[in-house]
Structures are given as structure tokens and as C-alpha cells.
Design an enzyme around this catalytic site. Structure first.
Site, PDB file in Angstrom:
ATOM      1  N   HIS A 102       0.857  -1.190   0.000  1.00 22.01           N
ATOM      2  CA  HIS A 102       0.000   0.000   0.000  1.00 22.01           C
ATOM      3  C   HIS A 102       0.885   1.228   0.000  1.00 22.01           C
ATOM      4  O   HIS A 102       1.927   1.259   0.645  1.00 22.01           O
ATOM      5  CB  HIS A 102      -0.923   0.023   1.217  1.00 22.01           C
ATOM      6  N   HIS A 104       1.071   5.272   0.973  1.00 18.91           N
ATOM      7  CA  HIS A 104       0.441   6.355   1.740  1.00 18.91           C
ATOM      8  C   HIS A 104       0.456   7.612   0.877  1.00 18.91           C
ATOM      9  O   HIS A 104       1.534   8.061   0.455  1.00 18.91           O
ATOM     10  CB  HIS A 104       1.236   6.651   3.011  1.00 18.91           C
TER      11      HIS A 104
HETATM   12  P1  AMP Z   1       2.134   0.686   7.297  1.00 19.54           P
HETATM   13  O1  AMP Z   1       2.559   0.989   8.706  1.00 19.54           O
HETATM   14  O2  AMP Z   1       2.921   1.395   6.253  1.00 19.54           O
HETATM   15  O3  AMP Z   1       2.048  -0.810   7.063  1.00 19.54           O
HETATM   16  O4  AMP Z   1       0.680   1.303   7.145  1.00 19.54           O
HETATM   17  C1  AMP Z   1      -0.483   0.683   7.581  1.00 19.54           C
HETATM   18  C2  AMP Z   1      -1.489   1.778   7.691  1.00 19.54           C
HETATM   19  O5  AMP Z   1      -2.781   1.201   7.716  1.00 19.54           O
HETATM   20  C3  AMP Z   1      -1.365   2.625   8.967  1.00 19.54           C
HETATM   21  O6  AMP Z   1      -1.164   3.993   8.608  1.00 19.54           O
HETATM   22  C4  AMP Z   1      -2.700   2.413   9.672  1.00 19.54           C
HETATM   23  O7  AMP Z   1      -3.162   3.585  10.315  1.00 19.54           O
HETATM   24  C5  AMP Z   1      -3.594   1.986   8.540  1.00 19.54           C
HETATM   25  N1  AMP Z   1      -4.722   1.158   8.927  1.00 19.54           N
HETATM   26  C6  AMP Z   1      -4.707   0.048   9.685  1.00 19.54           C
HETATM   27  N2  AMP Z   1      -5.931  -0.464   9.806  1.00 19.54           N
HETATM   28  C7  AMP Z   1      -6.763   0.339   9.095  1.00 19.54           C
HETATM   29  C8  AMP Z   1      -8.175   0.343   8.829  1.00 19.54           C
HETATM   30  N3  AMP Z   1      -8.981  -0.593   9.331  1.00 19.54           N
HETATM   31  N4  AMP Z   1      -8.671   1.332   8.052  1.00 19.54           N
HETATM   32  C9  AMP Z   1      -7.858   2.287   7.546  1.00 19.54           C
HETATM   33  N5  AMP Z   1      -6.527   2.334   7.750  1.00 19.54           N
HETATM   34  C10 AMP Z   1      -5.985   1.377   8.520  1.00 19.54           C
END
Ligand code: AMP
Length: 116
Positions: A102, A104
Site C-alpha cells: 500500500h 500512503h
Molecule cells: P504501514 O505501517 O505502512 O504498514 O501502514 C499501515 C497503515 O494502515 C497505517 O497507517 C494504519 O493507520 C492503517 N490502517 C490500519 N488499519 C486500518 C483500517 N482498518 N482502516 C484504515 N486504515 C488502517
């Protein structure tokens, strides 16, 4: 680490858990990050669960990575002024917590420290 399967993003794609979905097509979904680190903080996510991180995606499907970048730009146009950071945390030590690739999309009044 136990890399959850299916990932939280696959559960969102399958509508098994709720999310604020801001874009969706056949291959890509975008949602608002639940814990925003910038005024606009979206996640662009390939629907395929096959790629844990951006370098796996780049190796296997550069076209899909390019689509993610296009969606990021479109969303930055719609939600901010078209300028944005696109961050791919890659590996636990880099802060990656979800092992379903993913990007950001961070936009709107960014400051120096606002990396996700
Ligand atoms: P990473 O740390 O780069 O793996 O990013 C994962 C991201 O997913 C974090 O910024 C979280 O805040 C986000 N995240 C986790 N669970 C959810 C959810 N249910 N809905 C939206 N964002 C989420």
C-alpha cells in the site's frame, strides 16, 4: 512476525470490515487511513493480495505499480492541490505493519515531519 492472511486490506476489499473507501476500480482500492498523519492521508492498495511490499510489486507487475501512482495523483487532485508525498513503508524496521502493499498518499498542508 506472523504476516496476517488475509490482510486487513483484503478484509476491507471484501467488505468484511468497514472503511472509508474513496476510490475503487477492478484492480485498485483507496481508503482513508484510520490514523491520519497529514490533513489528507489516503492509502492506495492493489486488490491483489500477492505482493507484500512495493519491491515485490515492482518486480512482478510494474503496470500495477504505475496504476497506483496514477490513482494517487487523481486523489491528490480531488482531495488537495495535486501535490503529495507517496510513501511505501517497506519492512518492519521501516515501520511497515500491514504486509499487503500500500502507498500512503499524504497531502494538504504538509510539514517537514509528517512522514507516515
Ligand atoms: P504501514 O505501517 O505502512 O504498514 O501502514 C499501515 C497503515 O494502515 C497505517 O497507517 C494504519 O493507520 C492503517 N490502517 C490500519 N488499519 C486500518 C483500517 N482498518 N482502516 C484504515 N486504515 C488502517
Amino acid at each position: 512476525m506472523d504476516h496476517d492472511s488475509p490482510s486487513i486490506f483484503t478484509k476491507i476489499i471484501n467488505r468484511e470490515i468497514p472503511a472509508d473507501i474513496v476510490f475503487e476500480d477492478d484492480a485498485v482500492i483507496a481508503i482513508r487511513d484510520i490514523n491520519p498523519q497529514a490533513p489528507v492521508h489516503l492509502l492506495v492498495i492493489p486488490k491483489s493480495p500477492d505482493y507484500a511490499n512495493v519491491f515485490e510489486l515492482a518486480d512482478a507487475s510494474p503496470e500495477l505499480l504505475a496504476r497506483l501512482v496514477s490513482v494517487a495523483k487523481k486523489l491528490a487532485d480531488e482531495h488537495a492541490d495535486g501535490q503529495f508525498r507517496l510513501v511505501f513503508n517497506s519492512g518492519e524496521a521501516a515501520g511497515q505493519t500491514v504486509f499487503h502493499v500500500h502507498g500512503h498518499v499524504l497531502a494538504g498542508g504538509l510539514t517537514e515531519g509528517s512522514l507516515a
